[in-house]
Design a protein around this motif. Structure first.
Motif, PDB file in Angstrom:
ATOM      1  N   VAL A 659      37.316 -13.377 -43.582  1.00  0.00           N
ATOM      2  CA  VAL A 659      37.238 -13.540 -42.127  1.00  0.00           C
ATOM      3  C   VAL A 659      37.915 -14.833 -41.683  1.00  0.00           C
ATOM      4  CG1 VAL A 659      35.163 -12.138 -41.907  1.00  0.00           C
ATOM      5  CG2 VAL A 659      34.928 -14.608 -42.276  1.00  0.00           C
ATOM      6  N   ARG A 660      38.007 -15.834 -42.576  1.00  0.00           N
ATOM      7  CA  ARG A 660      38.723 -17.068 -42.211  1.00  0.00           C
ATOM      8  C   ARG A 660      40.231 -16.835 -42.102  1.00  0.00           C
ATOM      9  NH1 ARG A 660      34.422 -19.084 -45.091  1.00  0.00           N
ATOM     10  NH2 ARG A 660      33.351 -20.816 -44.090  1.00  0.00           N
ATOM     11  N   GLN A 661      40.709 -15.823 -42.796  1.00  0.00           N
ATOM     12  CA  GLN A 661      42.147 -15.550 -42.777  1.00  0.00           C
ATOM     13  C   GLN A 661      42.600 -14.842 -41.509  1.00  0.00           C
ATOM     14  OE1 GLN A 661      43.604 -13.607 -46.370  1.00  0.00           O
ATOM     15  NE2 GLN A 661      41.912 -14.460 -47.550  1.00  0.00           N
ATOM     16  N   LEU A 662      41.659 -14.259 -40.769  1.00  0.00           N
ATOM     17  CA  LEU A 662      42.025 -13.456 -39.611  1.00  0.00           C
ATOM     18  C   LEU A 662      42.517 -14.359 -38.483  1.00  0.00           C
ATOM     19  CD1 LEU A 662      38.974 -11.023 -39.654  1.00  0.00           C
ATOM     20  CD2 LEU A 662      41.281 -10.580 -40.518  1.00  0.00           C
ATOM     21  N   PRO A 663      43.741 -14.143 -37.974  1.00  0.00           N
ATOM     22  CA  PRO A 663      44.267 -14.997 -36.912  1.00  0.00           C
ATOM     23  C   PRO A 663      43.601 -14.675 -35.578  1.00  0.00           C
ATOM     24  CG  PRO A 663      45.805 -13.221 -37.369  1.00  0.00           C
ATOM     25  CD  PRO A 663      44.694 -13.082 -38.374  1.00  0.00           C
ATOM     26  N   ALA A 664      43.254 -15.701 -34.803  1.00  0.00           N
ATOM     27  CA  ALA A 664      42.604 -15.468 -33.513  1.00  0.00           C
ATOM     28  C   ALA A 664      42.771 -16.692 -32.626  1.00  0.00           C
ATOM     29  CB  ALA A 664      41.119 -15.166 -33.707  1.00  0.00           C
ATOM     30  N   ARG A 665      42.897 -16.437 -31.327  1.00  0.00           N
ATOM     31  CA  ARG A 665      42.939 -17.538 -30.367  1.00  0.00           C
ATOM     32  C   ARG A 665      41.580 -18.203 -30.254  1.00  0.00           C
ATOM     33  NH1 ARG A 665      41.034 -18.273 -25.568  1.00  0.00           N
ATOM     34  NH2 ARG A 665      40.208 -16.149 -25.576  1.00  0.00           N
ATOM     35  N   HIS A 666      40.517 -17.414 -30.413  1.00  0.00           N
ATOM     36  CA  HIS A 666      39.155 -17.925 -30.219  1.00  0.00           C
ATOM     37  C   HIS A 666      38.237 -17.291 -31.252  1.00  0.00           C
ATOM     38  CE1 HIS A 666      35.334 -18.401 -27.610  1.00  0.00           C
ATOM     39  NE2 HIS A 666      35.691 -19.585 -28.059  1.00  0.00           N
ATOM     40  N   ARG A 667      37.256 -18.052 -31.693  1.00  0.00           N
ATOM     41  CA  ARG A 667      36.305 -17.547 -32.696  1.00  0.00           C
ATOM     42  C   ARG A 667      34.872 -17.768 -32.219  1.00  0.00           C
ATOM     43  NH1 ARG A 667      38.431 -17.622 -38.338  1.00  0.00           N
ATOM     44  NH2 ARG A 667      40.672 -17.917 -38.229  1.00  0.00           N
ATOM     45  N   VAL A 668      34.016 -16.790 -32.468  1.00  0.00           N
ATOM     46  CA  VAL A 668      32.609 -16.872 -32.079  1.00  0.00           C
ATOM     47  C   VAL A 668      31.755 -16.384 -33.239  1.00  0.00           C
ATOM     48  CG1 VAL A 668      30.812 -16.063 -30.491  1.00  0.00           C
ATOM     49  CG2 VAL A 668      33.121 -16.534 -29.627  1.00  0.00           C
ATOM     50  N   ALA A 669      30.670 -17.114 -33.511  1.00  0.00           N
ATOM     51  CA  ALA A 669      29.689 -16.685 -34.508  1.00  0.00           C
ATOM     52  C   ALA A 669      28.363 -16.453 -33.798  1.00  0.00           C
ATOM     53  CB  ALA A 669      29.527 -17.743 -35.597  1.00  0.00           C
ATOM     54  N   LEU A 670      27.719 -15.328 -34.089  1.00  0.00           N
ATOM     55  CA  LEU A 670      26.404 -15.005 -33.547  1.00  0.00           C
ATOM     56  C   LEU A 670      25.409 -14.977 -34.693  1.00  0.00           C
ATOM     57  CD1 LEU A 670      27.397 -11.971 -31.264  1.00  0.00           C
ATOM     58  CD2 LEU A 670      27.352 -14.391 -30.644  1.00  0.00           C
ATOM     59  N   THR A 671      24.338 -15.743 -34.581  1.00  0.00           N
ATOM     60  CA  THR A 671      23.330 -15.763 -35.643  1.00  0.00           C
ATOM     61  C   THR A 671      22.031 -16.331 -35.108  1.00  0.00           C
ATOM     62  OG1 THR A 671      22.733 -16.652 -37.820  1.00  0.00           O
ATOM     63  CG2 THR A 671      24.168 -18.014 -36.444  1.00  0.00           C
ATOM     64  N   GLY A 672      20.933 -15.738 -35.526  1.00  0.00           N
ATOM     65  CA  GLY A 672      19.631 -16.297 -35.173  1.00  0.00           C
ATOM     66  C   GLY A 672      19.143 -17.296 -36.184  1.00  0.00           C
ATOM     67  N   THR A 673      19.831 -17.362 -37.329  1.00  0.00           N
ATOM     68  CA  THR A 673      19.431 -18.289 -38.396  1.00  0.00           C
ATOM     69  C   THR A 673      20.661 -19.019 -38.912  1.00  0.00           C
ATOM     70  OG1 THR A 673      19.606 -16.446 -39.964  1.00  0.00           O
ATOM     71  CG2 THR A 673      17.407 -16.973 -39.140  1.00  0.00           C
ATOM     72  N   PRO A 674      21.145 -20.051 -38.168  1.00  0.00           N
ATOM     73  CA  PRO A 674      22.344 -20.767 -38.618  1.00  0.00           C
ATOM     74  C   PRO A 674      22.160 -21.456 -39.959  1.00  0.00           C
ATOM     75  CG  PRO A 674      21.272 -21.902 -36.789  1.00  0.00           C
ATOM     76  CD  PRO A 674      20.613 -20.572 -36.905  1.00  0.00           C
ATOM     77  N   VAL A 675      20.911 -21.811 -40.307  1.00  0.00           N
ATOM     78  CA  VAL A 675      20.618 -22.393 -41.623  1.00  0.00           C
ATOM     79  C   VAL A 675      19.383 -21.697 -42.160  1.00  0.00           C
ATOM     80  CG1 VAL A 675      19.993 -24.455 -42.916  1.00  0.00           C
ATOM     81  CG2 VAL A 675      21.583 -24.634 -40.991  1.00  0.00           C
ATOM     82  N   GLU A 676      19.514 -21.031 -43.318  1.00  0.00           N
ATOM     83  CA  GLU A 676      18.378 -20.361 -43.934  1.00  0.00           C
ATOM     84  C   GLU A 676      17.797 -21.186 -45.070  1.00  0.00           C
ATOM     85  OE1 GLU A 676      19.072 -15.635 -43.298  1.00  0.00           O
ATOM     86  OE2 GLU A 676      20.229 -16.553 -44.911  1.00  0.00           O
ATOM     87  N   ASN A 677      18.639 -21.663 -45.960  1.00  0.00           N
ATOM     88  CA  ASN A 677      18.152 -22.394 -47.133  1.00  0.00           C
ATOM     89  C   ASN A 677      18.825 -23.747 -47.320  1.00  0.00           C
ATOM     90  OD1 ASN A 677      16.426 -20.211 -48.156  1.00  0.00           O
ATOM     91  ND2 ASN A 677      18.354 -19.132 -48.484  1.00  0.00           N
ATOM     92  N   ARG A 678      20.149 -23.813 -47.099  1.00  0.00           N
ATOM     93  CA  ARG A 678      20.884 -25.045 -47.371  1.00  0.00           C
ATOM     94  C   ARG A 678      21.849 -25.342 -46.227  1.00  0.00           C
ATOM     95  NH1 ARG A 678      24.433 -24.522 -51.137  1.00  0.00           N
ATOM     96  NH2 ARG A 678      24.537 -22.254 -50.956  1.00  0.00           N
ATOM     97  N   LEU A 679      22.138 -26.637 -46.046  1.00  0.00           N
ATOM     98  CA  LEU A 679      23.051 -27.032 -44.979  1.00  0.00           C
ATOM     99  C   LEU A 679      24.463 -26.527 -45.221  1.00  0.00           C
ATOM    100  CD1 LEU A 679      22.042 -30.682 -44.020  1.00  0.00           C
ATOM    101  CD2 LEU A 679      21.748 -28.596 -42.702  1.00  0.00           C
ATOM    102  N   ALA A 680      24.805 -26.241 -46.472  1.00  0.00           N
ATOM    103  CA  ALA A 680      26.136 -25.709 -46.755  1.00  0.00           C
ATOM    104  C   ALA A 680      26.377 -24.405 -46.007  1.00  0.00           C
ATOM    105  CB  ALA A 680      26.311 -25.490 -48.263  1.00  0.00           C
TER     106      ALA A 680
END
Length: 991
Positions: A659-680
């Motif tokens: 998904v990082r390879q996909l070219p786009a003018r704008h990127r959006v991430a949707l998630t209810g849990t941005p961190v589950e176990n580790r900050l990585a």
């Protein structure tokens, strides 16, 4: 399910034994054998197998199952009755010689006693790593390494002692095993094994090999490395042990009271510049007990006599030992009754730098609060960006890749320093300086480097992305002489860096044709997404589950395409929610042209690229994005959106890289849990949204993950929030501004797909019915239809329910996969859930699977549950620390219960009677419920479940009519109507 337990035996050894959830009474095991104990040959092969008698809580009919043991609630039969009492049971065990982790043996679940052994092992390993061990002599005689407990180590030991599970010392012996001796023996056994292992790896020898008979000391030293037992004449051994114990005592280890040092800074209201280092005695078991040395010398120390009899001698002895670490204490020891030490600023700084050594050696150290969180000298960054919000869309000078002006200044914390203050700091002779009414620590080398940096690069131009990177990274990675402690500025970039996003937001109205009514917080989310869209900045919408991330993103898409013609948007999501997105888009944004890229017969190559360009909104899955990344990368996407973005939390996976390879003018991430176990995981999501804004993964790990996760570094956490803040919008259900706006009950459909196995079984059932239904009449036809409906619902639930073969549950059902995803989020937020099913046998299958999947207890209420057990379950679930997942059969739990501890209701399968489902939902949504309830109804798309759901909704919409109870009304449908109802659509099958 196998549950592994740990046990300390009377002879100082450690043993493991296990329970099996599905094990019948072991034939030929003998009287008193534990009915669910695993045979010795099935235990981990880590030592010698034996049999031990253990005392366990038991009913008259047998032992009570351990809390971790999850048995099939239907096969287990009725709950035992009667009072619990201790009873002896024979259990096969395997002996171990070191700390044991359940991770070492796949297929076993850790019991509380095994987790406790892991904690004890961690203490032992830490003691050995820090050299906190002593050689000793044990009964035998044998040589043994033992723990040298003092200070904080003794406090850790005490905490473990207070938390020891009774099962850990359950061996049946006389007298009863007491906690303290058991824990001492366990720690020493683990310490001894760890030291011997390390010495053996290094080939260390403690005694030279010489001709002739070795001395007692040489035999003992050899036994500390090789075979523990050694020979000794009793009288010589007694004298040797006395001398050894005297040496141990001289180290003053394992004492309940220690010396504590408290440093007091000069009061700015007085003229004095003297610092005061106070001496106190502190109880190790209760650090709040502090007795000043002056009271010790006066004899006003009665509180200490619970622990020691000679506090004055202990005070002097400990001060003498501390003086070897901080020689300035010799001045105080020159007095007959030392109580404190007066220091100047230089001496105070020297003590502060030695505080860590004193703490490591077991002394108490109480330091000023400002030293714990010092206002260090750092850099203040001010950015100046052109353009206004309204002009953002027209300005070519805006965005992460465009140039902005910046200015660096020196600061203490977030307070910028004046030239006069800088000159004052430069003249300071000691690192501690009083400034602005407080004491600060100034590193003269850092100050000189900072001033040289300002002279060299104090002002200039850089891209907005570089400015943000410098603001968040550590100074080493950013090429700065010191950390950045303050950021700000004017223009859009300054507002973003300073957290003033609200000042940039402009009200945004969804376009005509968008059918959803947005709530106030959703309108703000839309305005925020539109702002970052116009700025060319990626966004992570991290609202709590149920707050409407889908509708906000669809509103953004509708708004963008109402303003101008754009390239298509690609949405990547789990297969389980493809149907949700497809139908929500058709419902709320019907003007969008939607295309689903999925299936074995999906388009490829040039045909796919051409087709994608003709649509507004393209939906695909993570698996297909990774598989078809090359052709998808040929499209110039306007926006790439990741739903359930935690799916790329591991940045090294194939789908995360794709998904990082996909070219786009704008990127959006949707998630209810941005961190589950580790900050990585946060790094992975943010690097997709705005590549490079957090630096490389190694830089992120060094500057944020390690300091925050291991050391609780609040300054690093603040820098991380400051850097990610502009790009992350997170609203919680607990936020009063959200709660007031949310409906009391939020209902939503969860559209699930079938696995290939489910689809095959579904089609077989349909074919069988259609072959027979045309030739059937009357009661026979009705029975055939009802039986087929039931079978199809079972197939939609899980193949194992339909087949009844007891096969595995994991990874075979779209519904179960979606249930796991939702419960993951529920548990991560600390919420609780009710899960309803009309099939008792399906509930019995889910209980052990979910219990093992989430490593926690799952309650199950069904028709066979006794009233006593039912009341107990309800009471436990309603209690403050009760189980978080309650599974109920719809008939048994649909009425008459008050379960307001839950704020999530999940209907795993449908009763097809809205009134019955509403009654079940009202177990949580009723008087006494203080939170808003989210209700999810599972429906398999492209199957009879979706078509019947549509029929129910049409009837409710048109005439508010209730469908008849159960499914009897389905038997009146014609054969043609039945065929349309049960035919499987291609979109029904997932990956």
């Amino acid at each position: 399910m196998l549950v592994l337990h740990a046990l300390a035996t009377a002879d100082g050894r450690l043993a493991l034994w296990a329970e099996d959830a599905g094990l019948p009474q072991r034939a030929g095991a003998g009287v008193g054998a534990h009915p669910f104990a695993v045979a010795g040959e099935r235990l981990p092969e880590v030592g010698k197998v034996d049999v031990v008698s253990v005392l366990l809580p038991s009913y008259a009919s047998g032992p009570a199952a351990s809390p971790e043991l999850v048995r099939d609630p239907l096969a287990a039969g009725p709950a035992p009755r009667g009072r619990l009492r201790l009873r002896a049971w024979q259990v096969p065990v395997v002996m171990v010689e070191s700390a044991f982790s359940v991770a070492e043996v796949p297929g076993f679940r850790a019991g509380a006693s095994l987790r406790f052994l892991g904690d004890v092992g961690a203490l032992a390993e830490d003691l050995v790593a820090r050299g906190r061990v002593l050689p000793s002599v044990a009964f035998g005689p044998s040589a043994q390494w033992q723990a040298a407990l003092s200070g904080t180590d003794l406090a850790r030991f005490t905490a473990l002692l207070n938390g020891m599970p009774a099962a850990f010392r359950a061996e049946q012996v006389e007298p009863e095993l007491r906690p303290a001796p058991v824990l001492h023996a366990t720690v020493n056994a683990l310490v001894d094994a760890e030291v011997r292992a390390r010495l053996g790896e290094r080939g260390v020898r403690l005694a030279p090999r010489r001709p002739g008979r070795p001395t007692l000391a040489e035999s003992w030293l050899t036994a500390l490395v090789e075979e523990p037992r050694f020979d000794a004449e009793p009288r010589q051994l007694g004298q040797f042990v006395d001398r050894l114990e005297a040496w141990h005592t001289s180290g003053l280890h394992d004492v309940p009271v220690r010396v504590c040092f408290r440093l007091r800074a000069p009061d700015h209201t007085d003229d004095t510049e003297d610092w005061l280092l106070e001496f106190l005695l502190q109880a190790v078991a209760d650090p709040s007990v502090l007795v000043p040395a002056a009271e010790v010398w006066r004899g006003d120390d009665g509180v200490l006599h619970r622990w020691i009899s000679e506090p004055q001698e202990l005070l002097l002895a400990h001060l003498g030992r501390a003086s070897r670490l901080f020689p300035a204490l010799d001045t105080a020891l020159a007095q007959s009754r030392p109580t404190h030490l007066v220091l100047d600023a230089g001496g105070a700084y020297e003590f502060l730098t030695h505080a860590g050594l004193l703490d490591q050696e077991g002394f108490g150290v109480l330091l000023p609060a400002w030293w714990q969180r010092p206002a260090e000298l750092g850099l203040a960054l001010t950015a100046s960006s052109p353009g206004t919000v309204g002009a953002v869309a027209k300005e070519s000078s805006l965005g992460l890749k465009n140039l902005v002006k910046y200015r660096w200044e020196l600061a203490l914390g977030e307070e910028k320093l004046t030239e006069h203050e800088l000159a004052q700091l430069a003249k300071a002779k000691v690192p501690l300086v009083s400034m602005r009414g407080r004491w600060v620590h100034v590193d003269q080398k850092r100050l000189a480097a900072g001033m040289a940096f300002l002279a060299r690069a104090g002002t200039g131009q850089a891209t907005a992305g570089e400015v943000l990177l410098h603001a968040g990274l550590g100074h080493e990675e950013a090429g700065l002489p010191m950390p950045v402690t303050s950021v700000g500025g004017d223009g859009w970039l300054g507002d973003l860096m300073s957290g003033r996003v609200d000042q940039l937001l402009e009200p945004v109205e969804p376009p005509e044709g968008f059918t959803a009514t947005l709530r106030p917080y959703q309108r703000r989310g839309l305005a925020w997404l539109a702002l970052l869209d116009r700025l060319g900045l990626g966004a992570c919408l991290a609202d709590d589950m149920g707050l409407g991330k889908t509708v906000q993103l669809l509103a953004l898409e509708a708004l963008a395409r109402a303003e101008t013609r754009r390239q298509p948007t690609l949405l990547v999501c789990p297969m389980s929610v493809v149907g949700n997105w497809q139908r929500e888009a058709a419902r709320f944004a019907p003007t969008l042209s939607v295309y689903v890229h999925h299936g074995g017969d999906r388009l490829t190559g040039a045909d796919l690229v051409h087709t994608l360009g003709e649509h507004d909104f393209v939906i695909t899955t993570y698996a297909l994005a990774a598989r078809d990344v090359e052709v998808l990368s040929e499209v110039d996407w306007d926006r790439v959106v990741l739903d359930e973005a935690q799916n790329i939390k591991n940045s090294a996976t194939r789908q995360a890289k794709a998904v990082r390879q996909l070219p786009a003018r704008h990127r959006v991430a949707l998630t209810g849990t941005p961190v589950e176990n580790r900050l990585a995981e946060l790094w992975s999501v943010m690097d997709f949204v705005n590549p490079g804004v957090l630096g490389s993964v190694n830089t992120f790990r060094a500057r944020f993950a390690v300091p925050v996760e291991r050391h609780g570094d609040e300054e690093a956490a603040a820098r991380l929030r400051r850097t990610t803040g502009p790009f992350v919008l997170r609203r919680l259900k607990t936020d009063p501004t959200i709660i007031d706006d949310l409906p009391d009950k939020l209902e939503m459909k969860q559209l699930c797909t079938l696995t290939a196995e489910q689809a095959s079984l579904y089609q077989a059932v349909v074919d069988d019915m259609l072959a027979k239904v045309g030739e059937s009449r009357g009661i026979e036809r009705k029975g055939l239809v009802l039986a087929t409906m039931s079978k199809l619902k079972q197939v939609c639930n899980h193949p194992a329910q339909f087949l009844g073969d007891g096969s595995r549950i994991a990874a075979r059902s779209g519904k179960v996969a979606r249930l796991e995803e939702i419960l993951d989020e529920v548990l991560a937020e600390g919420d609780r859930a009710l899960c309803f099913t009309q099939f008792t046998e399906f509930g019995g299958m889910l209980v052990p699977h979910l219990a093992e999947r989430f490593d926690r207890e799952v309650l199950f209420l069904h028709g066979g549950t006794s009233k006593t057990a039912r009341d107990t379950m309800v009471r436990r679930f309603q209690s403050e620390r009760g189980p978080a997942i309650f599974l109920l059969s719809l008939k048994a739990g649909g009425t008459g219960l008050n379960l307001t501890a839950a704020n999530h209701v999940i209907h795993v399968d449908r009763w097809w009677n809205p009134a019955v489902e509403d009654q079940a939902t009202d177990r949580a949504f009723r008087i006494g419920q203080r939170r808003n309830v989210q209700v999810r109804k599972f429906v398999c798309i492209g199957t009879l479940e979706e078509r019947i759901d549509q029929m129910i909704e049409e009837k409710k919409t048109l005439a508010q009519l209730a469908v008849g109870a159960g499914e009897s009304w389905l038997t009146e449908l014609s054969t043609t109507q039945l065929r349309e109802l049960v035919t499987l659509s291609p979109e029904a099958v997932g990956e």
